[in-house]
Design a protein around this motif. Structure first.
Motif, PDB file in Angstrom:
ATOM      1  N   PRO A  27      49.344  32.968 -17.620  1.00  7.32           N
ATOM      2  CA  PRO A  27      49.492  34.146 -18.475  1.00  7.32           C
ATOM      3  C   PRO A  27      48.149  34.752 -18.870  1.00  7.32           C
ATOM      4  O   PRO A  27      47.327  34.102 -19.505  1.00  7.32           O
ATOM      5  CB  PRO A  27      50.233  33.595 -19.704  1.00  7.32           C
ATOM      6  N   GLY A  28      47.925  35.980 -18.454  1.00 12.87           N
ATOM      7  CA  GLY A  28      46.693  36.682 -18.799  1.00 12.87           C
ATOM      8  C   GLY A  28      45.470  36.244 -18.026  1.00 12.87           C
ATOM      9  O   GLY A  28      44.360  36.649 -18.352  1.00 12.87           O
ATOM     10  N   LEU A  29      45.654  35.414 -16.999  1.00 14.24           N
ATOM     11  CA  LEU A  29      44.516  34.872 -16.249  1.00 14.24           C
ATOM     12  C   LEU A  29      44.470  35.437 -14.835  1.00 14.24           C
ATOM     13  O   LEU A  29      45.442  35.327 -14.087  1.00 14.24           O
ATOM     14  CB  LEU A  29      44.595  33.350 -16.181  1.00 14.24           C
ATOM     15  N   ALA A  30      43.331  36.029 -14.485  1.00 15.19           N
ATOM     16  CA  ALA A  30      43.140  36.584 -13.149  1.00 15.19           C
ATOM     17  C   ALA A  30      41.932  35.962 -12.464  1.00 15.19           C
ATOM     18  O   ALA A  30      41.473  36.451 -11.439  1.00 15.19           O
ATOM     19  CB  ALA A  30      42.966  38.101 -13.229  1.00 15.19           C
ATOM     20  N   GLN A  31      41.429  34.860 -13.024  1.00  8.85           N
ATOM     21  CA  GLN A  31      40.220  34.238 -12.518  1.00  8.85           C
ATOM     22  C   GLN A  31      40.319  32.731 -12.696  1.00  8.85           C
ATOM     23  O   GLN A  31      40.901  32.236 -13.668  1.00  8.85           O
ATOM     24  CB  GLN A  31      39.007  34.784 -13.273  1.00  8.85           C
ATOM     25  N   LEU A  32      39.732  31.998 -11.747  1.00 11.79           N
ATOM     26  CA  LEU A  32      39.799  30.540 -11.803  1.00 11.79           C
ATOM     27  C   LEU A  32      38.475  29.961 -11.310  1.00 11.79           C
ATOM     28  O   LEU A  32      37.888  30.445 -10.342  1.00 11.79           O
ATOM     29  CB  LEU A  32      40.946  30.027 -10.922  1.00 11.79           C
ATOM     30  N   THR A  33      37.996  28.923 -11.988  1.00 15.25           N
ATOM     31  CA  THR A  33      36.800  28.216 -11.541  1.00 15.25           C
ATOM     32  C   THR A  33      36.845  26.790 -12.072  1.00 15.25           C
ATOM     33  O   THR A  33      37.699  26.447 -12.899  1.00 15.25           O
ATOM     34  CB  THR A  33      35.516  28.933 -12.017  1.00 15.25           C
ATOM     35  N   THR A  34      35.937  25.983 -11.598  1.00 15.70           N
ATOM     36  CA  THR A  34      35.819  24.603 -12.068  1.00 15.70           C
ATOM     37  C   THR A  34      34.500  24.449 -12.822  1.00 15.70           C
ATOM     38  O   THR A  34      33.620  25.293 -12.734  1.00 15.70           O
ATOM     39  CB  THR A  34      35.839  23.614 -10.893  1.00 15.70           C
ATOM     40  N   ILE A  35      34.394  23.354 -13.558  1.00 15.99           N
ATOM     41  CA  ILE A  35      33.125  22.992 -14.196  1.00 15.99           C
ATOM     42  C   ILE A  35      32.817  21.577 -13.722  1.00 15.99           C
ATOM     43  O   ILE A  35      33.191  20.594 -14.344  1.00 15.99           O
ATOM     44  CB  ILE A  35      33.211  23.054 -15.732  1.00 15.99           C
ATOM     45  N   GLN A  36      32.149  21.488 -12.569  1.00 12.64           N
ATOM     46  CA  GLN A  36      31.905  20.197 -11.935  1.00 12.64           C
ATOM     47  C   GLN A  36      30.404  19.966 -11.768  1.00 12.64           C
ATOM     48  O   GLN A  36      29.767  20.542 -10.895  1.00 12.64           O
ATOM     49  CB  GLN A  36      32.607  20.136 -10.568  1.00 12.64           C
ATOM     50  N   ARG A  37      29.859  19.126 -12.616  1.00 11.18           N
ATOM     51  CA  ARG A  37      28.438  18.789 -12.523  1.00 11.18           C
ATOM     52  C   ARG A  37      28.214  17.872 -11.326  1.00 11.18           C
ATOM     53  O   ARG A  37      29.010  16.978 -11.045  1.00 11.18           O
ATOM     54  CB  ARG A  37      27.977  18.103 -13.801  1.00 11.18           C
ATOM     55  N   HIS A  38      27.114  18.106 -10.630  1.00 12.60           N
ATOM     56  CA  HIS A  38      26.794  17.312  -9.440  1.00 12.60           C
ATOM     57  C   HIS A  38      25.474  16.592  -9.665  1.00 12.60           C
ATOM     58  O   HIS A  38      24.527  17.159 -10.213  1.00 12.60           O
ATOM     59  CB  HIS A  38      26.699  18.229  -8.210  1.00 12.60           C
ATOM     60  N   HIS A  39      25.407  15.327  -9.240  1.00 13.99           N
ATOM     61  CA  HIS A  39      24.192  14.524  -9.368  1.00 13.99           C
ATOM     62  C   HIS A  39      23.694  14.150  -7.975  1.00 13.99           C
ATOM     63  O   HIS A  39      24.451  13.602  -7.166  1.00 13.99           O
ATOM     64  CB  HIS A  39      24.466  13.253 -10.177  1.00 13.99           C
ATOM     65  N   THR A  40      22.450  14.452  -7.701  1.00 15.63           N
ATOM     66  CA  THR A  40      21.861  14.174  -6.395  1.00 15.63           C
ATOM     67  C   THR A  40      20.696  13.208  -6.538  1.00 15.63           C
ATOM     68  O   THR A  40      19.690  13.543  -7.182  1.00 15.63           O
ATOM     69  CB  THR A  40      21.355  15.475  -5.731  1.00 15.63           C
ATOM     70  N   PRO A  41      20.781  12.003  -5.980  1.00 14.74           N
ATOM     71  CA  PRO A  41      19.637  11.079  -6.034  1.00 14.74           C
ATOM     72  C   PRO A  41      18.585  11.472  -5.002  1.00 14.74           C
ATOM     73  O   PRO A  41      18.882  12.087  -3.975  1.00 14.74           O
ATOM     74  CB  PRO A  41      20.271   9.725  -5.702  1.00 14.74           C
ATOM     75  N   GLY A  42      17.353  11.117  -5.298  1.00 11.47           N
ATOM     76  CA  GLY A  42      16.270  11.410  -4.377  1.00 11.47           C
ATOM     77  C   GLY A  42      15.002  10.707  -4.814  1.00 11.47           C
ATOM     78  O   GLY A  42      15.040   9.758  -5.602  1.00 11.47           O
ATOM     79  N   ALA A  43      13.871  11.178  -4.308  1.00  9.26           N
ATOM     80  CA  ALA A  43      12.604  10.513  -4.597  1.00  9.26           C
ATOM     81  C   ALA A  43      11.500  11.549  -4.766  1.00  9.26           C
ATOM     82  O   ALA A  43      11.580  12.678  -4.275  1.00  9.26           O
ATOM     83  CB  ALA A  43      12.245   9.541  -3.479  1.00  9.26           C
ATOM     84  N   VAL A  44      10.439  11.144  -5.467  1.00  6.32           N
ATOM     85  CA  VAL A  44       9.281  12.001  -5.708  1.00  6.32           C
ATOM     86  C   VAL A  44       8.437  12.111  -4.440  1.00  6.32           C
ATOM     87  O   VAL A  44       8.200  11.125  -3.747  1.00  6.32           O
ATOM     88  CB  VAL A  44       8.412  11.427  -6.848  1.00  6.32           C
ATOM     89  N   VAL A  45       8.031  13.338  -4.160  1.00  6.37           N
ATOM     90  CA  VAL A  45       7.031  13.592  -3.120  1.00  6.37           C
ATOM     91  C   VAL A  45       5.918  14.388  -3.784  1.00  6.37           C
ATOM     92  O   VAL A  45       6.165  15.461  -4.334  1.00  6.37           O
ATOM     93  CB  VAL A  45       7.616  14.394  -1.938  1.00  6.37           C
ATOM     94  N   ARG A  46       4.714  13.855  -3.786  1.00  3.80           N
ATOM     95  CA  ARG A  46       3.579  14.551  -4.390  1.00  3.80           C
ATOM     96  C   ARG A  46       3.054  15.615  -3.435  1.00  3.80           C
ATOM     97  O   ARG A  46       2.974  15.403  -2.225  1.00  3.80           O
ATOM     98  CB  ARG A  46       2.464  13.568  -4.738  1.00  3.80           C
ATOM     99  N   GLY A  47       2.699  16.775  -3.979  1.00  2.00           N
ATOM    100  CA  GLY A  47       2.143  17.847  -3.176  1.00  2.00           C
ATOM    101  C   GLY A  47       0.658  17.672  -2.967  1.00  2.00           C
ATOM    102  O   GLY A  47       0.064  16.659  -3.339  1.00  2.00           O
ATOM    103  N   LEU A  48       0.045  18.691  -2.372  1.00  2.00           N
ATOM    104  CA  LEU A  48      -1.390  18.632  -2.113  1.00  2.00           C
ATOM    105  C   LEU A  48      -2.188  18.693  -3.407  1.00  2.00           C
ATOM    106  O   LEU A  48      -3.238  18.067  -3.536  1.00  2.00           O
ATOM    107  CB  LEU A  48      -1.796  19.779  -1.178  1.00  2.00           C
ATOM    108  N   GLY A  49      -1.682  19.455  -4.379  1.00  4.42           N
ATOM    109  CA  GLY A  49      -2.360  19.545  -5.661  1.00  4.42           C
ATOM    110  C   GLY A  49      -1.940  18.406  -6.574  1.00  4.42           C
ATOM    111  O   GLY A  49      -0.839  17.884  -6.480  1.00  4.42           O
TER     112      GLY A  49
END
Length: 328
Positions: free
Chosen positions: A201-223
């Motif tokens: 009722p009264g809704l013409a739009q739909l979405t989710t609220i799904q947080r995503h977690h991505t593991p990874g590692a540090v890479v240092r730059g040239l500076g």
């Protein structure tokens, strides 16, 4: 080298390597800590008629993408995000309250009421206070939005409190250090549009609220000040992370309560697949000086006396809300 040795290189002889199961437990515990939980989705609002024409505020449509981090500083609430996430909204403000975010970290699975939302009050342009990066990653891609006082309780484990937060300092970063990036990628948080009442009722739009977690590692730059995040899964590319700009980065530690805020996600280098992030040790001192920056109203009622309370009253309200949250 064991996983723990990568996390704690100075103590690598004191611990046995982690099992895959144990590492999964650490990842799960870290994502439930307050830094990833402080990450919010930004909803941009659009209207077909101005408040002067309609007589009341209304958001006819939500669109756009982006992430941010919910902060509390001296009992005031702020949204920290990447400037490029909100720049178009700030340049041409199409609605009286141009965006909103959910107050609680976990969505209750229902249409939010007004008290479930946090609305923008002022934009503090802290870009002018940010130091030069002296590297490849520009540090001035930041936006600090002061929010109206919340109408609901926000538990301490769903917000970063700048009066107490532990920040990963520059000397504590090293190549291969494990991190977790959190945000709301568009692939998992897309919008569906339909006709009137199509989604209820009264809704013409739909979405989710799904947080995503991505593991990874540090890479240092040239500076010496450049920091990059390399996702552990090689299949995680720009498209998979698009929408996570402004999200949080936290280090992984065997005891999740000892994790530290590492930074804010900025952008993905499509050529290398590395993710740029601005270190928290750079951002936090600047946020504490936010009142030195130029301020702009984001809501017609931003300066209304009815929304202002004294710092002492704010602290009293915050203690009460924290107590209420602890009873749940």
């Amino acid at each position: 080298m064991s996983d723990y040795a990568r996390l704690n290189p100075k103590k690598k002889k004191l611990y046995r390597p982690f099992s895959a199961k144990r590492m999964d437990e650490f990842l799960d515990a870290t994502t439930k800590s307050n830094i990833p939980q402080a990450t919010r989705r930004v909803f941009f609002t659009f209207t077909e008629a101005s408040i002067e024409e309609r007589g009341f505020y209304n958001a006819d449509q939500l669109s756009g993408m982006g992430s941010g981090i919910l902060l509390r500083y001296r009992s005031r609430y702020f949204l920290l995000t990447a400037y490029h996430v909100v720049v178009h909204t700030l340049a041409v403000q199409q609605n009286e309250s141009p965006f909103m975010l959910h107050a609680r970290a976990s969505s209750p699975g229902r249409i939010p009421e007004l008290y479930d939302l946090l609305l923008p009050r002022w934009h503090w342009d802290i870009r002018t206070l940010m130091p030069e990066s002296h590297g490849e990653t520009a540090w001035n891609d930041v936006a600090l939005i002061e929010l109206f006082d919340p109408l609901c309780s926000i538990p301490d484990n769903e917000v970063i409190d700048l009066d107490r937060i532990q920040v990963l300092q520059r000397r504590e970063f090293f190549d291969g250090q494990m991190l977790i990036a959190s945000g709301y990628p568009l692939q998992r948080n897309g919008y569906e549009y339909g006709g009137p009442d199509e989604f209820g009722p009264g809704l013409a739009q739909l979405t989710t609220i799904q947080r995503h977690h991505t593991p990874g590692a540090v890479v240092r730059g040239l500076g010496r000040n450049d920091f990059y995040f390399k996702p552990s899964d090689p299949a995680v590319n720009h498209d998979a992370l698009n929408g996570m700009s402004g999200g949080s980065v936290v280090n992984l530690y065997p005891q999740a309560r000892k994790t530290k805020w590492a930074g804010m996600l900025k952008a993905v280098d499509e050529r290398t697949g590395l993710v740029q992030f601005i270190p928290a040790w750079v951002i936090v001192p600047i946020i504490r000086r936010y009142a030195e920056a130029q301020r702009r109203d984001l809501d017609p009622n931003a300066g209304a006396p009815c929304v202002g309370i004294t710092p002492k009253q704010r602290e009293e309200v915050q203690r009460f809300l924290s107590h209420v949250a602890s009873l749940r």
